[in-house]
Motif scaffolding. Structure first.
Motif, PDB file in Angstrom:
ATOM      1  N   LEU A 122       5.219   7.812  -4.542  1.00  0.00           N
ATOM      2  CA  LEU A 122       6.631   8.056  -4.804  1.00  0.00           C
ATOM      3  C   LEU A 122       7.333   9.477  -4.537  1.00  0.00           C
ATOM      4  CD1 LEU A 122       9.385   6.598  -5.014  1.00  0.00           C
ATOM      5  CD2 LEU A 122       8.983   5.878  -7.314  1.00  0.00           C
TER       6      LEU A 122
ATOM      7  N   ARG B 229       7.254  11.382  -1.758  1.00  0.00           N
ATOM      8  CA  ARG B 229       8.296  11.050  -0.758  1.00  0.00           C
ATOM      9  C   ARG B 229       9.602  11.501  -1.320  1.00  0.00           C
ATOM     10  NH1 ARG B 229       5.973   5.814  -0.468  1.00  0.00           N
ATOM     11  NH2 ARG B 229       7.360   4.765  -1.916  1.00  0.00           N
TER      12      ARG B 229
ATOM     13  N   MET C 134      15.072   2.465  -6.997  1.00  0.00           N
ATOM     14  CA  MET C 134      14.349   3.661  -6.856  1.00  0.00           C
ATOM     15  C   MET C 134      13.285   3.983  -7.876  1.00  0.00           C
ATOM     16  SD  MET C 134      17.758   5.886  -5.719  1.00  0.00           S
ATOM     17  CE  MET C 134      16.683   7.519  -5.755  1.00  0.00           C
ATOM     18  N   ASP C 135      13.121   3.190  -8.645  1.00  0.00           N
ATOM     19  CA  ASP C 135      12.342   3.340  -9.908  1.00  0.00           C
ATOM     20  C   ASP C 135      10.813   3.042  -9.362  1.00  0.00           C
ATOM     21  OD1 ASP C 135      11.700   4.332 -12.327  1.00  0.00           O
ATOM     22  OD2 ASP C 135      13.341   3.405 -13.228  1.00  0.00           O
ATOM     23  N   ASP C 136       9.828   3.515 -10.294  1.00  0.00           N
ATOM     24  CA  ASP C 136       8.411   3.207  -9.918  1.00  0.00           C
ATOM     25  C   ASP C 136       8.356   1.597  -9.829  1.00  0.00           C
ATOM     26  OD1 ASP C 136       7.087   2.031 -12.523  1.00  0.00           O
ATOM     27  OD2 ASP C 136       8.338   3.735 -13.203  1.00  0.00           O
ATOM     28  N   LEU C 137       7.306   1.278  -9.338  1.00  0.00           N
ATOM     29  CA  LEU C 137       7.035  -0.284  -8.900  1.00  0.00           C
ATOM     30  C   LEU C 137       6.903  -1.051 -10.316  1.00  0.00           C
ATOM     31  CD1 LEU C 137       4.234  -0.819  -6.363  1.00  0.00           C
ATOM     32  CD2 LEU C 137       6.578  -1.345  -6.216  1.00  0.00           C
TER      33      LEU C 137
ATOM     34  N   PHE D  93      11.845   8.951 -13.890  1.00  0.00           N
ATOM     35  CA  PHE D  93      11.064  10.002 -13.689  1.00  0.00           C
ATOM     36  C   PHE D  93      10.978  10.751 -12.548  1.00  0.00           C
ATOM     37  CE2 PHE D  93       8.714   7.279 -10.822  1.00  0.00           C
ATOM     38  CZ  PHE D  93       7.654   8.219 -10.338  1.00  0.00           C
TER      39      PHE D  93
ATOM     40  N   THR E 226       2.360   3.883 -13.969  1.00  0.00           N
ATOM     41  CA  THR E 226       2.672   3.077 -12.917  1.00  0.00           C
ATOM     42  C   THR E 226       1.517   3.539 -11.711  1.00  0.00           C
ATOM     43  OG1 THR E 226       4.434   2.354 -13.658  1.00  0.00           O
ATOM     44  CG2 THR E 226       4.083   1.774 -11.484  1.00  0.00           C
TER      45      THR E 226
ATOM     46  N   ARG F  93       0.934  -1.250   0.068  1.00  0.00           N
ATOM     47  CA  ARG F  93      -0.057   0.205   0.058  1.00  0.00           C
ATOM     48  C   ARG F  93       0.732   1.202  -0.171  1.00  0.00           C
ATOM     49  NH1 ARG F  93      -5.011   0.823   0.385  1.00  0.00           N
ATOM     50  NH2 ARG F  93      -6.440  -0.837   0.415  1.00  0.00           N
ATOM     51  N   SER F  94       2.042   1.164   0.284  1.00  0.00           N
ATOM     52  CA  SER F  94       2.880   2.618   0.505  1.00  0.00           C
ATOM     53  C   SER F  94       3.589   2.469  -0.894  1.00  0.00           C
ATOM     54  CB  SER F  94       4.051   1.898   1.482  1.00  0.00           C
ATOM     55  OG  SER F  94       5.009   0.973   1.013  1.00  0.00           O
ATOM     56  N   PHE F  95       3.260   1.490  -1.692  1.00  0.00           N
ATOM     57  CA  PHE F  95       3.815   1.685  -3.342  1.00  0.00           C
ATOM     58  C   PHE F  95       5.382   1.724  -3.180  1.00  0.00           C
ATOM     59  CE2 PHE F  95      -0.096   3.502  -3.904  1.00  0.00           C
ATOM     60  CZ  PHE F  95      -0.664   2.742  -4.707  1.00  0.00           C
ATOM     61  N   ASP F  96       6.112   0.994  -2.081  1.00  0.00           N
ATOM     62  CA  ASP F  96       7.453   1.006  -1.718  1.00  0.00           C
ATOM     63  C   ASP F  96       8.117  -0.160  -2.457  1.00  0.00           C
ATOM     64  OD1 ASP F  96      10.043   1.223  -1.005  1.00  0.00           O
ATOM     65  OD2 ASP F  96       9.507   2.522   1.071  1.00  0.00           O
TER      66      ASP F  96
END
Lengths: 437, 323
Positions: free
Chosen positions: B130, B133, A320-323, B103, B124, A274-277
């Protein structure tokens, strides 16, 4: 070469292979176990001394599959950094996956890893040779030559083997060398594009799921082929209730398959996403609580034989990039013991002896490598654990190149204080103050 | 021209203290009402969003769109300008993203030029979270993959509220590609929080039965639910997000789910027909329905500017770091 000896005193010695669990003294001479509770006359005057009072003394951990990423992806991990991380996690032997570039599908590639491991002079690094040439699932790798070069198992891990016929042939052929085939269960046509467990959380977040049936179907296929061929098959890591159910039923029929699970799959659920981490983007994915409950019970009752770290290091910039773009991966060698001691101990049927069995004795037996016990004459591959030490995970403190961990900032209980390989202290948590007298 | 209405009437609602607008799911009913009330008020004092007012003069809004967009991008741009803010426009094509920059780094670079908001669209899910943060600007989610599209949900709700006075008690069906639709998720959370009954409708390959576990009605037959519906929101089939086609043919889909004249005759007389656009005429909706008297599709577009003005103003006024 002069004799070297070491006496470990005051510790709770646990060796599931001998059903030992008592406070005892352990004498190591020339890199091997000389005696448990030696007579005073046996102890050389020159013996060095570790006071392990209040701690657990156990056979060093054995990992059935670690990505070391060298050659080819040294930004993720090197054999030296992975070796350091393993030692800090209490591992004394690790099996190196073939997911390098070039991959480990030749005599020379095996030799490269072994030489690098010698240079690293840390943990014992055993090599998993490729199951298929170029890891492309088309043609069987030269399993015999890989065996001659020193490979101890075969696998394309973390890639699964999608080619049914090739897996069957390999399970038949590899019996000549009595080496296990390790396969990660995953039907890729069902899981393609997925980033997390295919459940309610994925539905809400709009993230593509990795369905449990992608794993369940693969386990079903693998165990049927193993049964048909009588080959040595290790399935892992697994993450679903369906896998556990299949493995349990097949074992009840006497089919000698084995299975393993990763520590994070025993404690963290898919709600973490849920944190999209991307720290939580791992494979197998973090599943829902009911899967976790089933997996924990299966580890406790031995349906799942072994715990493997699932160490899949990836460089910081990649995570570090998106999921979608971020790769699956995490650093887990240094947190495996503490994860198990924090989240598993106390569950019905699971005590320290069971934990040591799943981390040391069982994986050594499955891989057929030395270690995993403290029998007289065995290699003195030893881990010393403070079962009560509380510490907070900080990926930036890892020895691994990879700092990404889903456990970051969590307080865990239980910590490796010493790791001895061949009787030599190769890791000490507080080397300046305490490790040798 | 500058608005003649008195903008000093606009007050900062007590329910709002967020610096970002990341998703609809995390908003409370009070926060949603605050956004809708503010949007309605801004629409009124700007003469239907045609006049400029100087609420945000001196501030800058960057539109970082990593996916194609026509209406959302222009809507945000007009909203910012009508509040007196400057805008920076960014498209990923032809940018440093094409040269391999991530990005996040692109967003940091744009932010370093001195912007107050980053309005972002990305394929995405979770990318706005993201960014929130990683950078200091206010982040407004203009659509993150299939996850959420809060301003679209809000403009849909504003349109319904304008026609029906309240959302509470209405039955709203979201029809079509629920699996890949951020608009669906934004509507599901927003409408249910304000008291509507939400039905998700479409073939099982596009509508997961798991929505039932979350308390929503799942239907696979539009004809069965149609007589009960006060509002139909017809969602576009997102062919670009689908690895494999989830139904045998467009022809079959249209036969089962397209809102057409025959189905209009079986619907409530005052049913509202909505679509987030772009619409695929003949697939989800036939031209006579899209252009018919019950259609409020173009009103949705107009309301989009008011909603985005509200989002910009409220996030600019927030003085804490909560999401």
């Amino acid at each position: 070469m002069p004799e070297t000896s070491l006496l470990i005193t005051g510790g709770r010695v646990i060796d599931p292979s001998q059903s030992i669990d008592r406070v005892a003294r352990l004498l190591v001479v020339d890199g091997r176990i000389e005696a448990i509770d030696p007579a005073d006359s046996q102890i050389p005057e020159s013996a060095r001394h570790i006071d392990a009072s209040g701690r657990i003394v156990a056979p060093g951990f054995v990992d059935l599959g670690v990505e070391l990423r060298e050659p080819g992806f040294e930004e993720d991990e090197t054999i030296a950094s992975g070796s350091d991380a393993a030692l800090a996690g209490g591992f004394t032997s690790i099996l190196a996956c073939s997911s390098t570039s070039p991959c480990i599908d030749s005599h020379g590639a095996v030799e490269f890893v072994r030489q690098k491991a010698v240079q690293a002079d840390g943990v014992r690094v055993h090599v998993i040779g490729c199951l298929s040439k170029n890891r492309d699932a088309k043609q069987m790798a030269e399993l015999g030559l890989l065996h001659e070069a020193g490979a101890v198992a075969y696998s394309d891990a973390p890639r699964p083997m999608p080619n049914d016929a090739l897996l069957k042939r390999a399970l038949e052929y590899a019996q000549m060398f009595n080496l296990p085939i390790i396969n990660r269960p995953n039907v890729m046509t069902l899981s393609e594009g997925g980033v997390m467990h295919d459940g309610q959380v994925a539905l809400v977040l709009g993230l593509k799921g990795l369905p449990t049936e992608a794993e369940d179907l693969a386990v079903a296929r693998d165990v049927r082929i193993a049964e048909a061929t009588s080959g040595r098959l290790h399935i892992g890591p697994v993450s679903t209730m369906g896998s556990v159910d299949l493995i349990r039923r097949v074992k009840e029929r006497g089919i000698p398959i084995t299975a393993s699970v990763c520590p994070h799959n025993l404690c963290l659920d898919d709600s973490q996403l849920r944190s999209f981490d991307s720290r939580f983007k791992v494979h197998p994915p973090l599943r829902s609580p009911k899967h976790i409950e089933t997996l924990c019970a299966a580890v406790a009752d031995g349906t799942i034989d072994a715990i493997q770290s699932g160490h899949m290091p990836r460089a910081r910039e990649k995570k570090m990039d998106d999921l979608d773009a971020s790769p699956f991966g995490l650093s887990s060698l240094e947190t495996t013991l503490a994860t198990i001691s924090t989240f598993m101990l106390g569950l019905e049927g699971f005590d320290w002896s069971a934990a040591i069995d799943r981390l040391s004795t069982a994986p050594a037996r499955i891989a057929g490598v030395p270690g995993g016990d403290l029998k007289v004459g065995s290699l003195a591959d030893i881990v010393i654990i403070d079962p009560d030490e509380k510490w907070i995970v900080d990926g930036h403190q890892f020895r691994s190149h990879c700092i990404s961990t889903p456990l970051d900032h969590l307080e865990l209980t239980g910590r490796v204080t010493h790791t001895l390989v061949g009787g030599r202290v190769r890791f000490a948590l507080r080397p300046e103050t305490e490790h040798l007298a | 021209m500058m608005a003649s209405a008195d903008q000093s009437e606009l007050t900062f609602p007590p329910a709002w203290n967020r610096r970002h607008l990341l998703d609809m799911e995390s908003l409370s009913a009070d926060e949603i009402r605050a956004l809708l009330d503010t949007a309605q008020h801004l629409k009124e004092i700007t003469g239907g969003c045609r006049d400029k007012i100087s609420l945000l003069t001196g501030k800058t809004c960057a539109n970082l769109f990593f996916e194609n967009s026509t209406r959302t991008r222009n809507s945000f741009s007009l909203a910012a300008k009508r509040l007196g803010a400057d805008t920076v426009e960014f498209s990923s094509s032809g940018s440093s993203v094409a040269k391999g920059e991530t990005f996040v780094d692109t967003a940091k670079t744009i932010e370093a030029m001195g912007v107050d908001w980053v309005v972002t669209r990305h394929a995405t899910p979770g990318t706005p979270h993201l960014l929130a943060r990683e950078i200091n600007s206010s982040i407004i989610n203009a659509g993150d993959g299939p996850h959420d599209h809060p301003t679209q949900g809000l403009l849909d709700m504003l349109t319904i509220r304008q026609h029906r006075g309240s959302i509470k008690g209405l039955t709203v069906a979201l029809v079509g590609d629920i699996a890949h639709s951020r608009t669906a998720r934004a509507n599901i959370w927003g409408l249910s929080k304000l008291g509507a009954t939400v039905i998700v409708c479409g073939p099982p390959t596009l509508v997961s039965p798991r929505w039932r576990e979350l308390g929503f009605e799942v239907a696979h037959s539009l004809d069965e639910i149609l007589p009960r519906c006060d509002v139909l929101n017809l969602l576009r089939i997102q062919f670009e997000r689908q690895a494999a086609r989830p139904f045998p043919s467009v022809h079959e889909y249209a036969a089962l789910y397209a809102m057409n004249a025959a189905r209009m005759r079986r619907a409530k007389q005052d049913i509202l027909i909505m679509a987030p656009g772009p619409i695929n005429r003949g697939v989800e909706i036939t031209p006579e329905v899209a252009d018919g008297p019950q259609s409020v599709i173009l009103e949705q577009v107009t309301n989009g500017i008011a909603v985005r003005m509200a989002a910009l103003w409220l996030t600019a006024g927030a003085n804490n770091d909560s999401h």
